[in-house]
Design a protein around this motif. Structure first.
Motif, PDB file in Angstrom:
ATOM      1  N   VAL A  84     -18.464  25.552   0.401  1.00  0.00           N
ATOM      2  CA  VAL A  84     -19.894  25.333   0.633  1.00  0.00           C
ATOM      3  C   VAL A  84     -20.707  25.375  -0.659  1.00  0.00           C
ATOM      4  CG1 VAL A  84     -21.962  26.400   1.620  1.00  0.00           C
ATOM      5  CG2 VAL A  84     -19.990  25.935   3.069  1.00  0.00           C
ATOM      6  N   PRO A  85     -20.568  26.415  -1.512  1.00  0.00           N
ATOM      7  CA  PRO A  85     -21.324  26.384  -2.780  1.00  0.00           C
ATOM      8  C   PRO A  85     -20.970  25.181  -3.647  1.00  0.00           C
ATOM      9  CG  PRO A  85     -20.467  28.587  -2.352  1.00  0.00           C
ATOM     10  CD  PRO A  85     -19.826  27.681  -1.362  1.00  0.00           C
ATOM     11  N   ALA A  86     -19.685  24.788  -3.641  1.00  0.00           N
ATOM     12  CA  ALA A  86     -19.268  23.637  -4.447  1.00  0.00           C
ATOM     13  C   ALA A  86     -19.927  22.357  -3.939  1.00  0.00           C
ATOM     14  CB  ALA A  86     -17.752  23.498  -4.423  1.00  0.00           C
ATOM     15  N   VAL A  87     -19.972  22.173  -2.624  1.00  0.00           N
ATOM     16  CA  VAL A  87     -20.613  20.991  -2.052  1.00  0.00           C
ATOM     17  C   VAL A  87     -22.114  21.008  -2.328  1.00  0.00           C
ATOM     18  CG1 VAL A  87     -21.222  19.828   0.116  1.00  0.00           C
ATOM     19  CG2 VAL A  87     -18.879  20.610  -0.263  1.00  0.00           C
ATOM     20  N   TYR A  88     -22.720  22.172  -2.188  1.00  0.00           N
ATOM     21  CA  TYR A  88     -24.157  22.282  -2.452  1.00  0.00           C
ATOM     22  C   TYR A  88     -24.482  21.867  -3.884  1.00  0.00           C
ATOM     23  CZ  TYR A  88     -28.870  24.253  -2.636  1.00  0.00           C
ATOM     24  OH  TYR A  88     -30.223  24.410  -2.796  1.00  0.00           O
ATOM     25  N   LEU A  89     -23.696  22.366  -4.841  1.00  0.00           N
ATOM     26  CA  LEU A  89     -23.912  21.986  -6.243  1.00  0.00           C
ATOM     27  C   LEU A  89     -23.669  20.502  -6.458  1.00  0.00           C
ATOM     28  CD1 LEU A  89     -22.245  25.012  -8.088  1.00  0.00           C
ATOM     29  CD2 LEU A  89     -24.682  24.489  -7.933  1.00  0.00           C
ATOM     30  N   LEU A  90     -22.645  19.946  -5.801  1.00  0.00           N
ATOM     31  CA  LEU A  90     -22.373  18.514  -5.913  1.00  0.00           C
ATOM     32  C   LEU A  90     -23.554  17.691  -5.416  1.00  0.00           C
ATOM     33  CD1 LEU A  90     -20.396  16.115  -6.395  1.00  0.00           C
ATOM     34  CD2 LEU A  90     -19.659  16.418  -4.010  1.00  0.00           C
ATOM     35  N   LEU A  91     -24.091  18.068  -4.270  1.00  0.00           N
ATOM     36  CA  LEU A  91     -25.214  17.323  -3.705  1.00  0.00           C
ATOM     37  C   LEU A  91     -26.436  17.407  -4.611  1.00  0.00           C
ATOM     38  CD1 LEU A  91     -24.921  18.265   0.089  1.00  0.00           C
ATOM     39  CD2 LEU A  91     -24.148  16.172  -1.055  1.00  0.00           C
ATOM     40  N   ARG A  92     -26.637  18.559  -5.221  1.00  0.00           N
ATOM     41  CA  ARG A  92     -27.754  18.689  -6.151  1.00  0.00           C
ATOM     42  C   ARG A  92     -27.543  17.802  -7.383  1.00  0.00           C
ATOM     43  NH1 ARG A  92     -32.334  20.953  -4.296  1.00  0.00           N
ATOM     44  NH2 ARG A  92     -32.818  21.679  -6.386  1.00  0.00           N
ATOM     45  N   LEU A  93     -26.313  17.773  -7.897  1.00  0.00           N
ATOM     46  CA  LEU A  93     -26.020  16.947  -9.064  1.00  0.00           C
ATOM     47  C   LEU A  93     -26.175  15.460  -8.748  1.00  0.00           C
ATOM     48  CD1 LEU A  93     -22.874  18.770 -10.519  1.00  0.00           C
ATOM     49  CD2 LEU A  93     -25.164  18.646 -11.551  1.00  0.00           C
ATOM     50  N   LEU A  94     -25.829  15.075  -7.536  1.00  0.00           N
ATOM     51  CA  LEU A  94     -25.946  13.683  -7.119  1.00  0.00           C
ATOM     52  C   LEU A  94     -27.355  13.334  -6.635  1.00  0.00           C
ATOM     53  CD1 LEU A  94     -22.594  13.244  -5.128  1.00  0.00           C
ATOM     54  CD2 LEU A  94     -23.104  12.468  -7.463  1.00  0.00           C
ATOM     55  N   ASP A  95     -28.224  14.343  -6.649  1.00  0.00           N
ATOM     56  CA  ASP A  95     -29.608  14.169  -6.173  1.00  0.00           C
ATOM     57  C   ASP A  95     -29.641  13.689  -4.728  1.00  0.00           C
ATOM     58  OD1 ASP A  95     -32.327  14.433  -6.554  1.00  0.00           O
ATOM     59  OD2 ASP A  95     -32.590  12.344  -7.177  1.00  0.00           O
ATOM     60  N   LEU A  96     -28.751  14.244  -3.930  1.00  0.00           N
ATOM     61  CA  LEU A  96     -28.697  13.908  -2.509  1.00  0.00           C
ATOM     62  C   LEU A  96     -29.338  14.984  -1.652  1.00  0.00           C
ATOM     63  CD1 LEU A  96     -25.074  12.480  -2.203  1.00  0.00           C
ATOM     64  CD2 LEU A  96     -27.221  11.203  -2.295  1.00  0.00           C
ATOM     65  N   TYR A  97     -29.761  16.070  -2.297  1.00  0.00           N
ATOM     66  CA  TYR A  97     -30.326  17.179  -1.524  1.00  0.00           C
ATOM     67  C   TYR A  97     -31.484  17.796  -2.263  1.00  0.00           C
ATOM     68  CZ  TYR A  97     -29.940  20.538   2.248  1.00  0.00           C
ATOM     69  OH  TYR A  97     -30.176  21.264   3.380  1.00  0.00           O
TER      70      TYR A  97
END
Length: 281
Positions: free
Chosen positions: A268-281
């Motif tokens: 979950v933290p890894a996905v959250y960081l990924l989404l932030r990096l991709l500007d999807l969240y």
């Protein structure tokens, strides 16, 4: 009742509860479920690390703080427009834990302090982020919309990755992935789990996430598979140091709560960081 039947029934109930809560968009149901996971997980974590003094009061305080963190996340979605003041009790808890260890030292002070802080970071914060991933904040008005499909997809990727790793590893696995931690896990099995997770991402993209690009959904699946496996290995290392097979006995045939959510706590933290990096969240 055979062990296989017991595992099947308890596993089915576990999966059904998660799917029901996420599909029916029950944000408070999710809070109750994940709060239960947090409390049970913190108790098991303290048993694994064998820090007993002062045990009862500290573990009750740790559990209460974790439940409050999840409640605050469900209530406000971590949106500044909804008021971050609701997190003040959690911040006071963190200050209290540090101050108490400073002014009331005891023999297990360092381990006790570490258990409280690491337990929150390892268990409570990822579960709070899991709730956060179900909340979409309106940019212009303080309105929170709940959608559990992304978190459901993360669970599915974890389950598929575990299944693929077991099937491929038991059939073709030869190269140990981490022999000192989990001798049965193999590199071949991990690759098989990753590939099956990517395949499931293709299916989920067609059925549930047409707005996501193929690259994004595949990246999410890959991150879940990789960090979920690391999370599984981390919990296995805790159990190995404690000299136990399971983190607990809460789920018949499956062990404890940490045995079920260990992959989630890192994914979950890894996905959250990924989404932030991709500007999807």
């Amino acid at each position: 009742m055979s062990n296989f039947t017991t595992r099947l029934i308890s596993g089915t109930i576990y999966v059904a509860l998660i799917v029901l809560v996420l599909v029916l968009s029950m944000v408070w149901g999710l809070w109750v479920l994940l709060s239960f996971f947090a409390v049970a997980g913190l108790i098991e974590f303290n048993q694994l690390t064998r820090v007993n003094r002062p045990y009862i009061f500290r573990i009750v305080l740790d559990c209460a703080a974790a439940v409050w963190l999840l409640y605050a996340t469900a209530q406000s979605g971590m949106a500044i427009t909804l008021g971050l003041g609701i997190y003040i009790p959690y911040l006071l808890y963190l200050l209290y834990v540090v101050c108490r260890s400073t002014f009331l030292p005891h023999q297990d002070m360092l381990r006790s302090l570490g258990n409280s802080l690491i337990g929150q970071l390892y268990i409570a914060v990822p579960l709070a982020l899991a709730i956060r991933l179900t909340l979409t904040i309106n940019s212009f008005f303080p309105i929170t919309h709940y959608n559990g499909l992304l978190l459901l997809a993360i669970f599915i990727f974890i389950w598929v990755n575990d299944t693929g790793a077991y099937l491929v590893g038991s059939r073709w696995g030869k190269t140990p992935l981490a022999p000192s931690i989990s001798p049965k896990k193999t590199v071949e099995g991990s690759i098989g789990g990753l590939l099956l997770a990517l395949l499931s991402a293709v299916i989920l993209r067609l059925l549930l996430f047409p707005e996501l690009s193929w690259l994004h959904i595949l990246l999410i699946a890959a991150v879940v598979a990789i960090f979920g496996t690391i999370g599984d290995l981390f919990e296995s290392s805790l159990k190995r140091q404690a000299g136990v097979k399971d983190s607990g006995k809460l789920i018949p045939g499956h062990g404890g709560i940490l045995d079920r959510i260990d992959s989630l706590l890192l994914a979950v933290p890894a996905v959250y960081l990924l989404l932030r990096l991709l500007d999807l969240y």
